[in-house]
Design an enzyme around this catalytic site. Structure first.
Site, PDB file in Angstrom:
ATOM      1  N   GLY A 278       0.820  -5.020   0.666  1.00 36.61           N
ATOM      2  CA  GLY A 278      -0.439  -4.991   0.178  1.00 36.61           C
ATOM      3  C   GLY A 278      -0.046  -6.121  -1.337  1.00 36.61           C
ATOM      4  O   GLY A 278      -0.864  -6.559  -1.472  1.00 36.61           O
TER       5      GLY A 278
ATOM      6  N   GLU B 256       0.124  -9.207  -0.485  1.00 35.33           N
ATOM      7  CA  GLU B 256      -2.086  -9.801  -0.011  1.00 35.33           C
ATOM      8  C   GLU B 256      -2.403  -9.431  -1.173  1.00 35.33           C
ATOM      9  O   GLU B 256      -4.033 -10.706  -1.401  1.00 35.33           O
ATOM     10  CB  GLU B 256      -2.644  -8.196   0.662  1.00 35.33           C
ATOM     11  CG  GLU B 256      -1.825  -8.910   2.262  1.00 35.33           C
ATOM     12  CD  GLU B 256      -2.119  -7.213   2.912  1.00 35.33           C
ATOM     13  OE1 GLU B 256      -2.278  -6.489   2.962  1.00 35.33           O
ATOM     14  OE2 GLU B 256      -2.324  -7.741   3.834  1.00 35.33           O
TER      15      GLU B 256
ATOM     16  N   ALA C  86       0.382  -1.136  -0.213  1.00 37.71           N
ATOM     17  CA  ALA C  86      -0.088   0.320  -0.253  1.00 37.71           C
ATOM     18  C   ALA C  86       0.721   1.263  -0.044  1.00 37.71           C
ATOM     19  O   ALA C  86       2.344   1.420   0.281  1.00 37.71           O
ATOM     20  CB  ALA C  86      -1.180  -0.062   1.325  1.00 37.71           C
TER      21      ALA C  86
ATOM     22  N   GLU D 189       5.170  -4.908   6.755  1.00 36.89           N
ATOM     23  CA  GLU D 189       4.468  -3.661   8.007  1.00 36.89           C
ATOM     24  C   GLU D 189       4.588  -3.481   9.192  1.00 36.89           C
ATOM     25  O   GLU D 189       5.157  -2.185   9.827  1.00 36.89           O
ATOM     26  CB  GLU D 189       2.878  -4.455   7.649  1.00 36.89           C
ATOM     27  CG  GLU D 189       1.747  -3.646   6.216  1.00 36.89           C
ATOM     28  CD  GLU D 189       2.554  -4.807   5.847  1.00 36.89           C
ATOM     29  OE1 GLU D 189       3.044  -6.025   6.022  1.00 36.89           O
ATOM     30  OE2 GLU D 189       1.362  -5.578   4.987  1.00 36.89           O
TER      31      GLU D 189
END
Ligand code: CAA
Length: 258
Positions: A109, A112, A66, A132
């Site tokens: 992300g 993911e 992200a 993260e």
């Protein structure tokens, strides 16, 4: 539709390729990119000419997570109001199979997103992780759940708690990716796989995908019942009659998607 951060192309063989296209930030996923990705996937899902979708990045990065800069100053209330990761749930609802073609970084992300896809072809250069923890947070778009289901508790714990990246070969051994290819071939391999799936009977593909995904959120009994009903349902399709007739007549079946 014009997109700013993704490129969409359709192949006459019945599949589409969606390429994440923010190379200057290693395809970091900002809100706009995810909005576009979801819109493109939903449009392809209802496109009769498309039967399988490939999501890819570039050789250096599938996606490095992200967009950190976009969220770094947000308050918890702003994050809640944006609820940007809720949008990712819509990818899970796409009925057509999605193949991820992953090279370089697939982090946070990016990892993911890769795990939301149905099949993963990786290049030898792929580096996969949930880093993260190194920036003071934790996975927020499915990492703790999908990774744990894919690789088991202890490996998921190690990846999530240390943020260490794993290699493509490790990901292969751990069952996180289907195949590892030299970087020159990973995308071609993903496309060949998409073409193969695009040639299968679409209703059976749809119900088979639905049934496999059901295994993640039901009991074995509920899942077996769901599978059986989908199996029986396919006997209402012309493709089932054609497929079994073609088998006995020793010829290739002609699928209608009906
Ligand atoms: N968000 C925003 N920008 C990013 C980014 C990200 N996730 N990842 C990389 N970039 C940017 C860098 O800031 C840099 O931009 P500038 O040139 O403007 O400085 C550019 O991409 C190139 O990156 P690097 O110079 O850092 O490249 P590198 O080869 O030295 O390192 C890397 C590559 C190890 C992947 C490093 O970029 C990195 O650690 N990125 C962040 C990875 C990460 O923490 N991802 C998780 C994000 S949070 C998340 O995803 C939450 C969730 O669960 C959904």
């Amino acid at each position: 539709m014009d997109y700013q951060f993704i490129l969409v192309s359709k192949d006459p063989a019945g599949f589409a390729v969606v390429q994440l296209n923010r190379p200057e930030v290693l395809n970091a996923i900002n809100i706009k990119l995810m909005e576009e990705l979801v819109a493109a996937l939903e449009a392809l899902d209802s496109d009769q000419d498309i039967r399988c979708i490939v999501i890819t990045g570039n050789e250096k990065a599938f996606a490095a997570g992200a967009d950190i800069k976009e969220m770094s100053d947000a308050s918890a209330v702003e994050m809640l109001q944006r609820d940007q990761f809720a949008r990712w749930d819509r990818i899970r609802k796409v009925k057509k199979p999605i193949v991820a073609a992953v090279s370089g970084f697939a982090l946070g992300g990016g990892c993911e997103l890769m795990m939301t896809c149905d099949i993963v072809i990786a290049s030898e250069t792929a580096r996969i992780g949930q880093p993260e923890i190194n920036i003071g947070v934790m996975p927020g778009a499915g990492g703790t759940q999908r990774l744990t289901r894919a690789v088991g508790k202890v490996k998921a714990m190690e990846m999530v708690l240390t943020g260490t990246m794993i290699t493509a070969q490790e990901a292969l051994q751990w069952g996180l990716v289907n195949k590892v290819m030299p970087v020159e071939f990973y995308l071609e391999e993903a496309k060949a796989l998409a073409k193969n799936i695009a040639q299968k009977p679409p209703l059976a593909v749809r119900l088979a995908k639905e049934s496999v995904l059901k295994a993640f959120d039901t009991t074995i009994e509920g899942g077996l019942e769901f599978e059986r009903k989908n199996f029986y349902l396919l006997f209402a399709s012309e493709d089932q009659k054609e497929g079994m007739k073609a088998f006995t007549e020793k010829r290739n079946a002609q699928w209608k998607g009906k």
